[in-house]
Design an enzyme around this catalytic site. Structure first.
Site, PDB file in Angstrom:
ATOM      1  N   ASP A 141      38.109  49.442  31.085  1.00 30.72           N
ATOM      2  CA  ASP A 141      39.252  50.047  31.606  1.00 30.72           C
ATOM      3  C   ASP A 141      38.525  51.396  32.005  1.00 30.72           C
ATOM      4  O   ASP A 141      38.709  52.221  31.213  1.00 30.72           O
ATOM      5  CB  ASP A 141      40.389  50.082  30.678  1.00 30.72           C
ATOM      6  CG  ASP A 141      41.265  48.861  30.457  1.00 30.72           C
ATOM      7  OD1 ASP A 141      40.638  47.859  31.412  1.00 30.72           O
ATOM      8  OD2 ASP A 141      41.981  48.854  29.828  1.00 30.72           O
TER       9      ASP A 141
ATOM     10  N   LYS B  88      45.546  33.614  31.357  1.00 31.05           N
ATOM     11  CA  LYS B  88      44.584  34.066  30.732  1.00 31.05           C
ATOM     12  C   LYS B  88      44.306  33.807  29.273  1.00 31.05           C
ATOM     13  O   LYS B  88      45.450  34.455  28.608  1.00 31.05           O
ATOM     14  CB  LYS B  88      43.947  35.437  31.180  1.00 31.05           C
ATOM     15  CG  LYS B  88      42.479  35.461  30.939  1.00 31.05           C
ATOM     16  CD  LYS B  88      42.008  37.176  31.557  1.00 31.05           C
ATOM     17  CE  LYS B  88      42.075  36.977  32.929  1.00 31.05           C
ATOM     18  NZ  LYS B  88      41.709  38.275  33.289  1.00 31.05           N
TER      19      LYS B  88
ATOM     20  N   GLU C 219      36.009  33.086  33.455  1.00 31.97           N
ATOM     21  CA  GLU C 219      35.176  34.565  33.998  1.00 31.97           C
ATOM     22  C   GLU C 219      34.256  34.979  33.133  1.00 31.97           C
ATOM     23  O   GLU C 219      34.454  34.379  31.696  1.00 31.97           O
ATOM     24  CB  GLU C 219      36.327  35.211  34.468  1.00 31.97           C
ATOM     25  CG  GLU C 219      37.183  35.778  33.397  1.00 31.97           C
ATOM     26  CD  GLU C 219      38.675  36.622  33.795  1.00 31.97           C
ATOM     27  OE1 GLU C 219      38.815  37.512  33.355  1.00 31.97           O
ATOM     28  OE2 GLU C 219      39.232  35.830  35.016  1.00 31.97           O
ATOM     29  N   ASN C 220      33.488  35.725  33.297  1.00 31.20           N
ATOM     30  CA  ASN C 220      32.405  36.514  32.374  1.00 31.20           C
ATOM     31  C   ASN C 220      33.431  37.715  31.685  1.00 31.20           C
ATOM     32  O   ASN C 220      34.289  38.247  32.529  1.00 31.20           O
ATOM     33  CB  ASN C 220      31.456  36.989  33.043  1.00 31.20           C
ATOM     34  CG  ASN C 220      31.559  37.790  34.498  1.00 31.20           C
ATOM     35  OD1 ASN C 220      32.390  37.404  35.177  1.00 31.20           O
ATOM     36  ND2 ASN C 220      31.160  39.199  34.465  1.00 31.20           N
ATOM     37  N   ALA C 221      33.047  37.879  30.535  1.00 38.29           N
ATOM     38  CA  ALA C 221      34.014  39.028  29.711  1.00 38.29           C
ATOM     39  C   ALA C 221      33.306  40.500  30.183  1.00 38.29           C
ATOM     40  O   ALA C 221      34.010  41.370  30.102  1.00 38.29           O
ATOM     41  CB  ALA C 221      33.799  38.923  28.253  1.00 38.29           C
ATOM     42  N   LEU C 222      32.041  40.547  30.128  1.00 37.79           N
ATOM     43  CA  LEU C 222      31.313  41.818  30.640  1.00 37.79           C
ATOM     44  C   LEU C 222      30.564  41.764  31.715  1.00 37.79           C
ATOM     45  O   LEU C 222      29.895  40.613  32.052  1.00 37.79           O
ATOM     46  CB  LEU C 222      30.622  42.317  29.427  1.00 37.79           C
ATOM     47  CG  LEU C 222      31.274  42.254  28.018  1.00 37.79           C
ATOM     48  CD1 LEU C 222      30.397  42.597  26.826  1.00 37.79           C
ATOM     49  CD2 LEU C 222      32.201  43.690  28.155  1.00 37.79           C
TER      50      LEU C 222
ATOM     51  N   ARG D  96      32.682  42.209  38.094  1.00 38.28           N
ATOM     52  CA  ARG D  96      33.592  42.549  39.125  1.00 38.28           C
ATOM     53  C   ARG D  96      33.019  43.288  40.152  1.00 38.28           C
ATOM     54  O   ARG D  96      31.961  43.575  40.101  1.00 38.28           O
ATOM     55  CB  ARG D  96      34.780  43.356  38.451  1.00 38.28           C
ATOM     56  CG  ARG D  96      35.076  44.870  38.810  1.00 38.28           C
ATOM     57  CD  ARG D  96      36.030  45.403  38.029  1.00 38.28           C
ATOM     58  NE  ARG D  96      37.023  45.263  36.917  1.00 38.28           N
ATOM     59  CZ  ARG D  96      38.020  44.709  36.746  1.00 38.28           C
ATOM     60  NH1 ARG D  96      38.801  44.542  37.942  1.00 38.28           N
ATOM     61  NH2 ARG D  96      38.619  44.224  35.607  1.00 38.28           N
TER      62      ARG D  96
ATOM     63  N   THR E 138      37.815  33.481  29.122  1.00 38.20           N
ATOM     64  CA  THR E 138      36.736  34.307  29.147  1.00 38.20           C
ATOM     65  C   THR E 138      35.418  33.944  28.530  1.00 38.20           C
ATOM     66  O   THR E 138      35.296  33.138  27.815  1.00 38.20           O
ATOM     67  CB  THR E 138      37.034  35.688  28.753  1.00 38.20           C
ATOM     68  OG1 THR E 138      37.503  35.761  27.514  1.00 38.20           O
ATOM     69  CG2 THR E 138      38.254  36.070  29.718  1.00 38.20           C
TER      70      THR E 138
ATOM     71  N   HIS F  64      35.276  35.691  20.199  1.00 33.71           N
ATOM     72  CA  HIS F  64      34.047  35.044  19.638  1.00 33.71           C
ATOM     73  C   HIS F  64      33.559  35.450  18.402  1.00 33.71           C
ATOM     74  O   HIS F  64      32.563  34.807  17.690  1.00 33.71           O
ATOM     75  CB  HIS F  64      32.983  34.750  20.570  1.00 33.71           C
ATOM     76  CG  HIS F  64      32.569  36.162  21.077  1.00 33.71           C
ATOM     77  ND1 HIS F  64      31.515  37.113  20.788  1.00 33.71           N
ATOM     78  CD2 HIS F  64      32.921  37.130  22.322  1.00 33.71           C
ATOM     79  CE1 HIS F  64      31.450  38.247  21.183  1.00 33.71           C
ATOM     80  NE2 HIS F  64      32.436  38.285  22.381  1.00 33.71           N
TER      81      HIS F  64
ATOM     82  N   HIS G 274      50.747  44.464  32.122  1.00 33.99           N
ATOM     83  CA  HIS G 274      50.511  45.420  30.840  1.00 33.99           C
ATOM     84  C   HIS G 274      49.858  46.822  31.420  1.00 33.99           C
ATOM     85  O   HIS G 274      49.670  46.708  32.604  1.00 33.99           O
ATOM     86  CB  HIS G 274      49.224  44.490  30.278  1.00 33.99           C
ATOM     87  CG  HIS G 274      47.985  44.079  31.149  1.00 33.99           C
ATOM     88  ND1 HIS G 274      48.220  42.968  32.196  1.00 33.99           N
ATOM     89  CD2 HIS G 274      46.651  44.800  31.419  1.00 33.99           C
ATOM     90  CE1 HIS G 274      47.065  42.969  32.782  1.00 33.99           C
ATOM     91  NE2 HIS G 274      46.239  44.065  32.477  1.00 33.99           N
TER      92      HIS G 274
ATOM     93  N   GLU H  44      46.314  38.790  29.005  1.00 31.63           N
ATOM     94  CA  GLU H  44      45.918  37.593  28.320  1.00 31.63           C
ATOM     95  C   GLU H  44      46.939  37.271  27.513  1.00 31.63           C
ATOM     96  O   GLU H  44      47.682  37.960  26.651  1.00 31.63           O
ATOM     97  CB  GLU H  44      44.583  37.750  27.500  1.00 31.63           C
ATOM     98  CG  GLU H  44      43.378  38.215  28.191  1.00 31.63           C
ATOM     99  CD  GLU H  44      42.271  38.693  27.513  1.00 31.63           C
ATOM    100  OE1 GLU H  44      41.090  38.539  28.206  1.00 31.63           O
ATOM    101  OE2 GLU H  44      42.407  39.547  26.581  1.00 31.63           O
TER     102      GLU H  44
ATOM    103  N   ASP I 172      44.377  42.673  40.309  1.00 38.45           N
ATOM    104  CA  ASP I 172      45.921  42.914  39.530  1.00 38.45           C
ATOM    105  C   ASP I 172      46.857  43.431  40.356  1.00 38.45           C
ATOM    106  O   ASP I 172      46.606  44.491  41.143  1.00 38.45           O
ATOM    107  CB  ASP I 172      45.273  43.976  38.572  1.00 38.45           C
ATOM    108  CG  ASP I 172      44.384  43.345  37.355  1.00 38.45           C
ATOM    109  OD1 ASP I 172      45.000  42.773  36.451  1.00 38.45           O
ATOM    110  OD2 ASP I 172      43.174  43.744  37.031  1.00 38.45           O
TER     111      ASP I 172
END
Length: 496
Positions: A102, A296, A381-384, A421, A343, A301, A94, A187, A54
């Protein structure tokens, strides 16, 4: 065991790793270069292709309008280059803080927040008047209220400054992707489910269009449509409602009426236009550079498996069983030669609570298929954070849904996957061993390949965006089509 085979190399999907959120801290200091170098060298040794970072607006343009300070990021980029990795740079317009995962707080620039003190309407606003300071409302995209500049001009100037100050890294091939932030968490969406305002998973969230600019825009739109009496929704409930408890989302509720459809079309079109306009500016800023542009899209879901898709609708994705809300985004991206980054690649339906009516697998299939049908590149990417074989196998399946092809390129293949990450947890021995197997399987059991041309990923100079696609043509893409078929499980398991 890794090998090198020119046919199998065509099945190679590059793997990137997201750097920690505060790698350059809120005071614009690159805090721990030695510690990061050690970690980056471990990633390089594991076969990882590159990293994503970022580039925070709130850090770079902190001091005042057009007062950019890129020095800390230049040091970071230099280190990434020395470690032999490539770089995906996110233009992060953002706030960091207030979303899932975060752990640091980086607000948008103070001089912008100061304008918001006297004009609260520069921020997204819900029906009860609560402001969200994560990102500027799309309502001010073309309002010259930021010391004479519009929001779009701010984003454009920032990207031009990035190009000027990072030209050596762009020319050397270090930077391969520019991901353009278009909303909260970077996003293309509205901040409909803010944890900072008490939202809890898996509730429906709220529409975020009640600032004075979007209110006026809607009023003008309904007048043009011959329905000046129509108002913004007043029956869509609160953040933590379920769909059936609201007049808007219940069975045969407002969302299926002429008025509801008009609102949802307007609300989602504002996002489409927002993304389109900023990508025009990104294209001008990086024209001729050997980079790809990307955006992004959020993987919302929950409530996917009910008729109303409530959580997607409040976020600005007008997606129903009989209307594709994602393919128009892909069509818009096609004119900018841009990548759609999606994601929640790691999630399986069976892992979600039953009351969430969640369909991450079907959602991923829908969005990726729509991108491929529009002939654009899709990444994800993966969300979590996940460290288990089950999650990695699901990501590999989505990256190559119909498996590998021993005789050439696979029928379907993602352009790249970014793992969320880099952390001490990831590098913990047993976790990292599984991760290394994941990288190898994403690479189709091939050695790390430093030449993207060998797997059809040659990056050519960015061409000008094609002419604007009329909204009517974009919306033709809402006609639903069946997704491509997916294998039931990957043929490249990390534990197989």
């Amino acid at each position: 065991m890794a090998t090198s085979d020119s046919n199998m190399l065509l099945n190679y999907v590059p793997v990137y790793v997201m750097l920690p959120l505060g790698v350059v801290n809120v005071d614009n200091v690159f805090e721990d270069p030695d510690g990061l170098k050690e970690q980056l060298l471990q990633l390089r040794a594991a076969g990882v292709d590159g990293v994503m970072v970022d580039v925070w607006w709130g850090i770079i343009e902190l001091k005042g309008p057009k007062q950019y300070d890129w020095r800390a990021y230049r040091s970071l980029f230099q280190l990434v280059q020395e470690c032999g990795l490539t770089l995906q740079a996110i233009m992060s317009f953002h706030q960091c803080g207030g979303n899932v995962g975060d752990i640091v707080n980086i607000p948008i620039p103070q001089w912008v927040l100061d304008i918001g003190e006297s004009n609260h309407d520069i921020f997204y606003t819900n029906r009860s008047g609560t402001r969200n300071k994560e990102y500027l409302t799309v309502g001010v995209d073309n309002e010259p209220i930021f010391h004479g500049r519009t929001a779009i001009e701010i984003y454009s100037d920032y990207m031009k400054s990035f190009r000027e100050n990072m030209s050596d890294f762009l020319e050397s091939g270090l930077i391969i992707d520019i991901e353009v932030g278009l909303g909260p968490a970077g996003e293309l969406r509205y901040p409909s489910y803010p944890q900072s305002q008490g939202w809890e998973f898996p509730r429906i969230g709220e529409f975020q269009c009640y600032d004075k600019y979007l209110k006026a825009d809607f009023k003008a739109a309904v007048a043009r449509a011959g329905h000046p009496e129509w108002e913004l929704p007043d029956d869509a409930g609160k953040y933590n409602d379920v769909p059936e408890s609201t007049g808007f989302f219940k069975s045969n509720g407002t969302y299926v009426t002429e008025k509801g459809k008009f609102f949802l079309t307007w609300y989602s079109n504002k996002l489409l236009n927002h993304g389109d306009q900023i990508l025009d500016e990104a294209n001008k800023a990086f024209l001729g550079c050997k980079v790809k542009l990307a955006i992004k899209v959020s993987g919302i879901h929950w409530w996917y498996k009910v008729e109303n898709h409530a959580a997607e609708l409040t976020a600005g994705y007008y997606n129903l069983n009989d209307r594709d809300g994602y393919r128009p985004i892909a069509r818009m991206l096609s004119r900018h030669h841009a990548i759609l980054n999606f994601t929640c690649l790691e999630m399986r339906d069976s892992e979600q609570p039953s009351d969430a009516k969640s369909g991450p697998q079907e959602l991923v299939q829908q969005v990726l298929s729509g991108g491929w049908r529009e002939d654009i590149r899709v990444a994800g990417e993966n969300a979590l954070p996940r460290y288990d074989a089950t999650a990695y196998n699901q990501i590999i399946l989505n990256a190559k849904p119909q498996g590998v092809n021993n005789n050439g390129p696979p029928k379907l293949s993602m352009f790249g996957v970014t793992y969320l990450r880099l952390s001490d947890d990831l590098l913990q021995k047993s976790n990292f061993n599984i991760f290394k197997k994941f990288v190898l399987k994403m690479h189709a059991d091939q050695d790390y390949c430093a030449n993207p041309q060998k797997y059809n990923h040659a990056i050519t100079p960015l061409k000008p965006s094609a002419p604007k696609i009329p909204i009517e043509v974009l919306l033709e893409a809402t006609k639903p089509t069946l997704p491509f078929p997916w294998l039931p499980e990957t043929d490249m398991k990390v534990d197989g």
